[in-house]
Write a protein that holds these residues in place. Sequence first.
Motif: not given
Length: 228
Positions: A166, A83, A164, A177, A175, A81
């Motif tokens: 981290y 981010g 997102r 969102d 993480y 994903t």
Amino acid sequence: MAEPAVLSMVWRDALFAHWPVEPSLVAERLPDRLSVDTHDGEAYLGVVPFVMEDISPRGVPFGLSFGEINLRTYVRGPDGTPGIYFFNLDADDRLGVFVAWSLFELPYYRAEITVERGDREVRFRSRRVGDAEPAAFDATYSPVGERFEAEPGSLPHFLTERYRFYTEGRDRLYYGDIDHEPWALSEARAEIRENDLFRVNGFAEPDGDPLLHYAPRLDVTAGRVHRV
């Protein structure tokens, strides 16, 4: 956002100043389990000053507002994903910094920030206070041309449409969102008179002029953080 939002807020007068860098320079600074995300083979470091307004916990009209500036890069998590990874976030609010550290494990530092708005022009000044290594930023910026929504696959889309983040805290990777409509961007001009954020994060000053974009306003919601 699939889960209920924890916070709602408005982001105003954002400048995106991005420099391309060698991916290896970023990779060596990332936590384990994160990998560098690149566009046409290049990694990017971004300095992003903006104002956070009307920050409120879900269902509570709190209305906290303050200036913030961050140094960030672009990554992929263990599941791929995309981010953002923040090296620092400097903010002009003692309570906001405490809440961000407590709830989101984010690397916030207390700073004195002033934002002056003129005719289509913003002057943003930040100076870190407290026991952390001193860091200052001083720039004037403004939009140029018409607003646009970045096309998927384009460099502006790669640099801005991230949902997102981290962060590493207590030797663990987390993480979180966020959710918002696509950015309404303009190209921008900027005079950056002072910028210590590369130095205090262990980076050499990147070569060349940055790629600049401006966004006037965005409504945002954020969920709680999760352990990766």
